[in-house]
Design a protein around this motif. Sequence first.
Motif, PDB file in Angstrom:
ATOM      1  N   LEU A   1      -1.744  -1.712  -8.103  1.00 55.22           N
ATOM      2  CA  LEU A   1      -2.784  -1.890  -7.092  1.00 55.22           C
ATOM      3  C   LEU A   1      -3.414  -0.551  -6.732  1.00 55.22           C
ATOM      4  O   LEU A   1      -4.644  -0.408  -6.708  1.00 55.22           O
ATOM      5  N   LYS A   2      -2.576   0.440  -6.450  1.00 58.78           N
ATOM      6  CA  LYS A   2      -3.101   1.745  -6.028  1.00 58.78           C
ATOM      7  C   LYS A   2      -3.701   2.522  -7.200  1.00 58.78           C
ATOM      8  O   LYS A   2      -4.822   3.029  -7.114  1.00 58.78           O
TER       9      LYS A   2
ATOM     10  N   ALA B   1      -8.179   8.354  -1.388  1.00 53.83           N
ATOM     11  CA  ALA B   1      -7.562   9.533  -2.002  1.00 53.83           C
ATOM     12  C   ALA B   1      -7.348  10.620  -0.946  1.00 53.83           C
ATOM     13  O   ALA B   1      -6.324  11.320  -0.957  1.00 53.83           O
ATOM     14  N   GLU B   2      -8.287  10.732  -0.002  1.00 51.93           N
ATOM     15  CA  GLU B   2      -8.137  11.719   1.071  1.00 51.93           C
ATOM     16  C   GLU B   2      -6.961  11.373   1.971  1.00 51.93           C
ATOM     17  O   GLU B   2      -6.237  12.266   2.435  1.00 51.93           O
ATOM     18  N   GLY B   3      -6.794  10.077   2.211  1.00 55.48           N
ATOM     19  CA  GLY B   3      -5.662   9.661   3.033  1.00 55.48           C
ATOM     20  C   GLY B   3      -4.329   9.992   2.384  1.00 55.48           C
ATOM     21  O   GLY B   3      -3.374  10.384   3.064  1.00 55.48           O
ATOM     22  N   ILE B   4      -4.246   9.825   1.070  1.00 58.28           N
ATOM     23  CA  ILE B   4      -3.013  10.164   0.364  1.00 58.28           C
ATOM     24  C   ILE B   4      -2.732  11.654   0.494  1.00 58.28           C
ATOM     25  O   ILE B   4      -1.584  12.075   0.732  1.00 58.28           O
ATOM     26  N   GLU B   5      -3.774  12.479   0.381  1.00 57.36           N
ATOM     27  CA  GLU B   5      -3.587  13.924   0.521  1.00 57.36           C
ATOM     28  C   GLU B   5      -3.207  14.303   1.948  1.00 57.36           C
ATOM     29  O   GLU B   5      -2.594  15.349   2.171  1.00 57.36           O
ATOM     30  N   ASP B   6      -3.569  13.457   2.908  1.00 62.09           N
ATOM     31  CA  ASP B   6      -3.201  13.682   4.308  1.00 62.09           C
ATOM     32  C   ASP B   6      -1.867  12.995   4.602  1.00 62.09           C
ATOM     33  O   ASP B   6      -1.774  12.059   5.408  1.00 62.09           O
ATOM     34  N   SER B   7      -0.833  13.436   3.893  1.00 62.46           N
ATOM     35  CA  SER B   7       0.537  12.925   4.092  1.00 62.46           C
ATOM     36  C   SER B   7       0.617  11.414   3.883  1.00 62.46           C
ATOM     37  O   SER B   7       1.308  10.716   4.629  1.00 62.46           O
ATOM     38  N   PHE B   8      -0.124  10.895   2.899  1.00 64.27           N
ATOM     39  CA  PHE B   8      -0.057   9.480   2.525  1.00 64.27           C
ATOM     40  C   PHE B   8      -0.453   8.573   3.698  1.00 64.27           C
ATOM     41  O   PHE B   8       0.171   7.559   3.962  1.00 64.27           O
ATOM     42  N   ARG B   9      -1.532   8.952   4.374  1.00 69.77           N
ATOM     43  CA  ARG B   9      -2.031   8.159   5.495  1.00 69.77           C
ATOM     44  C   ARG B   9      -2.688   6.878   5.000  1.00 69.77           C
ATOM     45  O   ARG B   9      -3.512   6.895   4.089  1.00 69.77           O
ATOM     46  N   CYS B  10      -2.368   5.762   5.611  1.00 70.94           N
ATOM     47  CA  CYS B  10      -3.004   4.466   5.322  1.00 70.94           C
ATOM     48  C   CYS B  10      -3.526   3.916   6.641  1.00 70.94           C
ATOM     49  O   CYS B  10      -2.787   3.817   7.623  1.00 70.94           O
ATOM     50  N   ASP B  11      -4.820   3.564   6.686  1.00 75.91           N
ATOM     51  CA  ASP B  11      -5.445   3.124   7.935  1.00 75.91           C
ATOM     52  C   ASP B  11      -5.361   1.612   8.095  1.00 75.91           C
ATOM     53  O   ASP B  11      -5.392   0.852   7.114  1.00 75.91           O
ATOM     54  N   THR B  12      -5.265   1.192   9.361  1.00 79.23           N
ATOM     55  CA  THR B  12      -5.208  -0.234   9.687  1.00 79.23           C
ATOM     56  C   THR B  12      -6.626  -0.755   9.912  1.00 79.23           C
ATOM     57  O   THR B  12      -7.398  -0.184  10.692  1.00 79.23           O
TER      58      THR B  12
ATOM     59  N   SER C   1     -12.208   4.372  -2.338  1.00 77.94           N
ATOM     60  CA  SER C   1     -11.647   3.675  -1.179  1.00 77.94           C
ATOM     61  C   SER C   1     -11.139   2.301  -1.597  1.00 77.94           C
ATOM     62  O   SER C   1     -11.844   1.547  -2.274  1.00 77.94           O
ATOM     63  N   LEU C   2      -9.905   1.984  -1.192  1.00 80.42           N
ATOM     64  CA  LEU C   2      -9.289   0.687  -1.475  1.00 80.42           C
ATOM     65  C   LEU C   2      -8.963  -0.001  -0.161  1.00 80.42           C
ATOM     66  O   LEU C   2      -8.230   0.549   0.676  1.00 80.42           O
ATOM     67  N   THR C   3      -9.534  -1.191   0.038  1.00 75.93           N
ATOM     68  CA  THR C   3      -9.228  -2.002   1.214  1.00 75.93           C
ATOM     69  C   THR C   3      -8.576  -3.300   0.761  1.00 75.93           C
ATOM     70  O   THR C   3      -9.051  -3.931  -0.192  1.00 75.93           O
ATOM     71  N   VAL C   4      -7.504  -3.691   1.427  1.00 78.26           N
ATOM     72  CA  VAL C   4      -6.860  -4.976   1.153  1.00 78.26           C
ATOM     73  C   VAL C   4      -6.791  -5.745   2.464  1.00 78.26           C
ATOM     74  O   VAL C   4      -6.230  -5.262   3.455  1.00 78.26           O
TER      75      VAL C   4
ATOM     76  N   MET D   1       0.806  -1.220   0.000  1.00 76.82           N
ATOM     77  CA  MET D   1       0.000   0.000   0.000  1.00 76.82           C
ATOM     78  C   MET D   1       0.841   1.273   0.000  1.00 76.82           C
ATOM     79  O   MET D   1       0.300   2.374   0.006  1.00 76.82           O
ATOM     80  N   THR D   2       2.152   1.130  -0.019  1.00 75.29           N
ATOM     81  CA  THR D   2       3.019   2.308  -0.053  1.00 75.29           C
ATOM     82  C   THR D   2       3.028   2.894  -1.456  1.00 75.29           C
ATOM     83  O   THR D   2       3.395   2.217  -2.423  1.00 75.29           O
ATOM     84  N   VAL D   3       2.640   4.141  -1.573  1.00 74.02           N
ATOM     85  CA  VAL D   3       2.591   4.809  -2.868  1.00 74.02           C
ATOM     86  C   VAL D   3       4.018   5.155  -3.306  1.00 74.02           C
ATOM     87  O   VAL D   3       4.782   5.744  -2.553  1.00 74.02           O
ATOM     88  N   GLY D   4       4.353   4.768  -4.540  1.00 71.19           N
ATOM     89  CA  GLY D   4       5.660   5.096  -5.088  1.00 71.19           C
ATOM     90  C   GLY D   4       6.740   4.094  -4.757  1.00 71.19           C
ATOM     91  O   GLY D   4       7.891   4.269  -5.148  1.00 71.19           O
TER      92      GLY D   4
END
Length: 517
Positions: free
Chosen positions: A109-110, A138-149, A119-122, A89-92
């Motif tokens: 994937l992204k 997309a909002e999480g990416i704009e928030d400093s690339f936040r990925c939720d658990t 919204s993408l859930t894995v 899930m790490t962008v880039g």
Amino acid sequence: MLYEPGTEWQYDVPTTGSTHLPPDAGYGKALTNQGYGFEVAVADLIDNSIDAKADKIVVHFLRDADRILTLLIIDNGKGMDEAGLDAAMTVGRRRDYGDEALGMYGTGLKAASLSHASSLTVVSRTRRSRAAGRLLTAEGIEDSFRCDTVDARYAQEFVDRYDGVIEWQGTIVRWDGVRAFETVARGQSDQFLSKAISRLETHLGLYLHRFLQRGLKLDIAVWDVGSGGQGLGEEVDHIAVEALDPFGYKVPGKADYPREFIAPVEGLGDLRMKAHIWQAKSKQAGFRQIGSLMDRQGFYFYRNDRLVQAGGWNGWRNPEGHLALARVAIDLPSHENNVLSLDVKKETITVTQAFTDGLDKAVDSKGRTFRSYMLDAETAYRDGSRRNEIVRKPVTPPGKGLDPKVKRVIKEELPEKPGEEPITFTWGPLPPDQFFALDRERNVVVLNKTFREDFNDGRRGGANDVPVTKTLLYLLLEDCFGLGRWERSRQDRLDYWNTILMASVGAQRTRRAQPLS
């Protein structure tokens, strides 16, 4: 002036230090606008499943009475633990791919998911780790690339729902907020799904045909989660994707084909090309059902057995009607090169002049040139076009409820009426003395659900059950749809067919009640 005559040219640009520049959060918008078509995006995710050694994959649409809710892709591959999920899930982040992997750039994937969903859930599980999940928006990416658990209990329950696919290990990719689903008008979900699944089935059957031929089990299913009962509700459609081999003819269009040509390509070496000629007017699915014959002539490039370009001459020449039978299979070399470049979406090859120059020098084992192959393909087309053939009457195409294998053969054998909604088969409540009824406005054949068990030998039937009965009814009833005035003679025909079929139901029940001798 850029260069002052008389001064020494500086070949190397001097530097005095370095700065690490992480991507701006606005990169998320670029990530969601990569131009992925729906079928291409789903295929990209399935590539990940194949790389994970999955041999069973399900593309799962969830819906209720009014809306299409969610898309899931479920596989029984080796799965990912917490660290693997973070990496995926790490962008880039570009991971190391093996020589045989279908993945390339680490963005599929992204980019494929967020091009279509908000919204993408894995969620994934390995043989040695418990179920875990990550949620990216997309909002999480704009928030400093936040990925939720994802909550661990939900992740485990989610995996447990699909124990028919995920036994010990596997992965679920979930799309929510799919933009194409949200634009479907109320009451139009059936029509949208029918067309979307048909396109998806064709695309996956074509681009993954080598894997399907080797035993990959790939299904497309639709479940109505609002139908009551336990768990996921009720399955309303199920399709086993079949291979659509673009070279799967039974007899070639010209003797002594296919032939292998070798093209000497500067910067690449000898490139092997397998040249095929189809029979003119072939009705096979691999010829007719994969798109326009003009678009599908030309080069078919494969990377690690995955089709990445289906047709086109890559600037060597223009598509022409008399080359409709010509198709050339090329397996891309495993090593990186600057001659044949694959785009991020894995659907187009860009070639350099070295490739087209090599085509002009290509020969087979007997010294015959690649251009002679083109002449042979033209000759086969013209000879085939002069043959007389019986023209069959176009039919309204078969739709949901009829087994996909049957639908494919019908499409191979009979031309379709353009613009007609497919004929759907469904089970519903009818009077006890009526076996079937027609809903001509919606192109639906309704079968009396009271008799469903009788024709399924007492078992609960699936969406595509009783294929022989439904196929015979399709052949009998097809010409009852798309008509203007409804004649009394047609209604009389339906009435006596119903009476005779009711007698067959009685005979079926009598036979089931008799003990085996």
